[in-house]
Design a protein around this motif. Structure first.
Motif, PDB file in Angstrom:
ATOM      1  N   ILE A  54      33.933  43.635  35.191  1.00 57.01           N
ATOM      2  CA  ILE A  54      33.352  42.866  34.085  1.00 57.01           C
ATOM      3  C   ILE A  54      31.845  43.070  34.036  1.00 57.01           C
ATOM      4  CG2 ILE A  54      32.926  40.525  33.200  1.00 57.01           C
ATOM      5  CD1 ILE A  54      35.784  41.593  32.719  1.00 57.01           C
ATOM      6  N   GLN A  55      31.193  43.036  35.192  1.00 56.27           N
ATOM      7  CA  GLN A  55      29.743  43.257  35.211  1.00 56.27           C
ATOM      8  C   GLN A  55      29.385  44.636  34.673  1.00 56.27           C
ATOM      9  OE1 GLN A  55      27.353  42.035  38.605  1.00 56.27           O
ATOM     10  NE2 GLN A  55      29.114  40.885  39.389  1.00 56.27           N
ATOM     11  N   SER A  56      30.143  45.658  35.090  1.00 54.90           N
ATOM     12  CA  SER A  56      29.843  47.014  34.601  1.00 54.90           C
ATOM     13  C   SER A  56      30.110  47.116  33.104  1.00 54.90           C
ATOM     14  CB  SER A  56      30.633  48.065  35.378  1.00 54.90           C
ATOM     15  OG  SER A  56      32.015  47.957  35.142  1.00 54.90           O
ATOM     16  N   LEU A  57      31.162  46.471  32.629  1.00 54.21           N
ATOM     17  CA  LEU A  57      31.467  46.492  31.202  1.00 54.21           C
ATOM     18  C   LEU A  57      30.353  45.825  30.390  1.00 54.21           C
ATOM     19  CD1 LEU A  57      33.564  47.172  29.003  1.00 54.21           C
ATOM     20  CD2 LEU A  57      34.553  44.927  29.399  1.00 54.21           C
ATOM     21  N   LEU A  58      29.846  44.704  30.874  1.00 49.05           N
ATOM     22  CA  LEU A  58      28.748  44.022  30.173  1.00 49.05           C
ATOM     23  C   LEU A  58      27.500  44.900  30.109  1.00 49.05           C
ATOM     24  CD1 LEU A  58      29.144  40.386  31.549  1.00 49.05           C
ATOM     25  CD2 LEU A  58      29.633  41.198  29.229  1.00 49.05           C
ATOM     26  N   ILE A  59      27.213  45.606  31.176  1.00 52.02           N
ATOM     27  CA  ILE A  59      26.049  46.497  31.173  1.00 52.02           C
ATOM     28  C   ILE A  59      26.275  47.653  30.203  1.00 52.02           C
ATOM     29  CG2 ILE A  59      24.698  48.129  32.565  1.00 52.02           C
ATOM     30  CD1 ILE A  59      25.267  46.224  34.977  1.00 52.02           C
ATOM     31  N   VAL A  60      27.462  48.234  30.240  1.00 46.95           N
ATOM     32  CA  VAL A  60      27.769  49.355  29.340  1.00 46.95           C
ATOM     33  C   VAL A  60      27.659  48.914  27.878  1.00 46.95           C
ATOM     34  CG1 VAL A  60      29.642  50.885  28.580  1.00 46.95           C
ATOM     35  CG2 VAL A  60      29.114  50.672  31.005  1.00 46.95           C
ATOM     36  N   LEU A  61      28.035  47.690  27.581  1.00 49.48           N
ATOM     37  CA  LEU A  61      27.898  47.168  26.214  1.00 49.48           C
ATOM     38  C   LEU A  61      26.442  46.845  25.871  1.00 49.48           C
ATOM     39  CD1 LEU A  61      31.015  44.828  26.064  1.00 49.48           C
ATOM     40  CD2 LEU A  61      30.725  47.033  24.920  1.00 49.48           C
ATOM     41  N   ILE A 109      37.540  40.617  43.411  1.00 54.00           N
ATOM     42  CA  ILE A 109      36.191  41.178  43.554  1.00 54.00           C
ATOM     43  C   ILE A 109      36.055  42.394  42.637  1.00 54.00           C
ATOM     44  CG2 ILE A 109      34.609  42.330  45.156  1.00 54.00           C
ATOM     45  CD1 ILE A 109      35.852  40.554  47.379  1.00 54.00           C
ATOM     46  N   GLY A 110      37.091  43.219  42.596  1.00 52.61           N
ATOM     47  CA  GLY A 110      37.087  44.386  41.718  1.00 52.61           C
ATOM     48  C   GLY A 110      36.985  43.994  40.259  1.00 52.61           C
ATOM     49  N   ALA A 111      37.697  42.933  39.882  1.00 51.51           N
ATOM     50  CA  ALA A 111      37.628  42.465  38.489  1.00 51.51           C
ATOM     51  C   ALA A 111      36.212  41.996  38.142  1.00 51.51           C
ATOM     52  CB  ALA A 111      38.630  41.335  38.268  1.00 51.51           C
ATOM     53  N   ASN A 112      35.558  41.335  39.093  1.00 53.48           N
ATOM     54  CA  ASN A 112      34.180  40.891  38.884  1.00 53.48           C
ATOM     55  C   ASN A 112      33.252  42.090  38.677  1.00 53.48           C
ATOM     56  OD1 ASN A 112      31.936  39.079  38.802  1.00 53.48           O
ATOM     57  ND2 ASN A 112      31.512  39.598  40.924  1.00 53.48           N
ATOM     58  N   TRP A 113      33.355  43.107  39.532  1.00 54.70           N
ATOM     59  CA  TRP A 113      32.528  44.307  39.372  1.00 54.70           C
ATOM     60  C   TRP A 113      32.833  44.997  38.046  1.00 54.70           C
ATOM     61  CZ3 TRP A 113      28.269  45.082  41.836  1.00 54.70           C
ATOM     62  CH2 TRP A 113      28.115  44.640  43.143  1.00 54.70           C
ATOM     63  N   VAL A 163      23.322  53.561  33.376  1.00 53.66           N
ATOM     64  CA  VAL A 163      24.773  53.377  33.418  1.00 53.66           C
ATOM     65  C   VAL A 163      25.151  52.919  34.833  1.00 53.66           C
ATOM     66  CG1 VAL A 163      27.001  54.560  33.272  1.00 53.66           C
ATOM     67  CG2 VAL A 163      25.221  55.007  31.563  1.00 53.66           C
ATOM     68  N   PRO A 164      25.936  51.861  34.946  1.00 53.29           N
ATOM     69  CA  PRO A 164      26.195  51.235  36.259  1.00 53.29           C
ATOM     70  C   PRO A 164      27.285  51.935  37.068  1.00 53.29           C
ATOM     71  CG  PRO A 164      27.309  50.009  34.550  1.00 53.29           C
ATOM     72  CD  PRO A 164      26.521  51.104  33.851  1.00 53.29           C
ATOM     73  N   GLY A 165      26.989  53.136  37.533  1.00 54.36           N
ATOM     74  CA  GLY A 165      27.973  53.902  38.298  1.00 54.36           C
ATOM     75  C   GLY A 165      28.441  53.197  39.561  1.00 54.36           C
ATOM     76  N   LEU A 166      27.514  52.583  40.291  1.00 55.13           N
ATOM     77  CA  LEU A 166      27.898  51.880  41.517  1.00 55.13           C
ATOM     78  C   LEU A 166      28.801  50.693  41.202  1.00 55.13           C
ATOM     79  CD1 LEU A 166      27.692  51.468  44.574  1.00 55.13           C
ATOM     80  CD2 LEU A 166      25.648  50.096  44.149  1.00 55.13           C
ATOM     81  N   TYR A 167      28.493  49.969  40.131  1.00 53.61           N
ATOM     82  CA  TYR A 167      29.340  48.835  39.741  1.00 53.61           C
ATOM     83  C   TYR A 167      30.754  49.320  39.407  1.00 53.61           C
ATOM     84  CZ  TYR A 167      25.308  45.648  39.156  1.00 53.61           C
ATOM     85  OH  TYR A 167      24.212  44.858  39.340  1.00 53.61           O
ATOM     86  N   MET A 168      30.834  50.434  38.678  1.00 47.80           N
ATOM     87  CA  MET A 168      32.147  50.968  38.304  1.00 47.80           C
ATOM     88  C   MET A 168      32.919  51.425  39.536  1.00 47.80           C
ATOM     89  SD  MET A 168      31.241  53.197  34.967  1.00 47.80           S
ATOM     90  CE  MET A 168      30.392  52.499  33.571  1.00 47.80           C
TER      91      MET A 168
END
Length: 173
Positions: free
Chosen positions: A145-152, A139-143, A119-124
């Protein structure tokens, strides 16, 4: 999300900000060994927290050590983090199916702890931290989206593994 928000509030109070990890200049073999050991320990700990027996926790730890080390290695090789998470979770699911067949352990008891470590805690955290600052909102929106893609990607990897290994799961009854 609760852990992320708690970490963010603590960081605000303590005036902490996220920074990149320090690059370790160690041999690849040492890095792999350390990743295997720390991934095993993390997954074993999660499994014990989920009230699993030591045998089930050790099985989950072995699966997580392999799957998470694979994921981290793929990220090092420049594979997108979400794709690496999918492959890591798929690997965890396939290994869990093999172990389930030999031991009879419930699949969920060995798959969930083995992917919780992914789970991408650092990304979140970086997403929430940067979304709060008006100057770094993109930059926050990018992080985020990346965390959401990993969670999915994580449950998708487990679902694909189940589809591949469980013929009855493929059909609606």
């Amino acid at each position: 999300l609760a852990a992320t928000l708690t970490a963010w509030i603590c960081a605000l109070v303590l005036h902490l900000q996220p920074v990149d990890f320090v690059k370790l200049h160690i041999p690849t073999s040492t890095k792999l060994l350390l990743r295997l050991l720390t991934s095993f320990g993390g997954v074993f700990g999660f499994s014990i927290m989920f009230n699993s027996s030591k045998k089930i926790a050790a099985s989950a730890g072995c699966i997580g050590a392999i799957a998470n080390t694979l994921r981290l290695t793929l990220v090092d090789l420049s594979l997108p983090a979400a794709a690496a998470a999918f492959i890591g979770a798929l690997t965890a699911g396939l290994l869990a199916s093999m172990i389930k067949g030999n031991t009879g352990y419930p699949r969920i008891a060995i798959t969930v702890p083995s992917i919780v470590i992914m789970v991408p805690g650092l990304y979140m955290y970086r997403a929430i931290y940067n979304l709060e600052l008006a100057s770094t909102m993109s930059i926050g929106a990018n992080w985020f989206i990346q965390s959401l893609l990993i969670v999915l990607a994580l449950p998708m990897g487990l679902i694909f593994a189940r589809i591949l290994t469980d013929p009855s799961f493929r059909y609606c009854t």
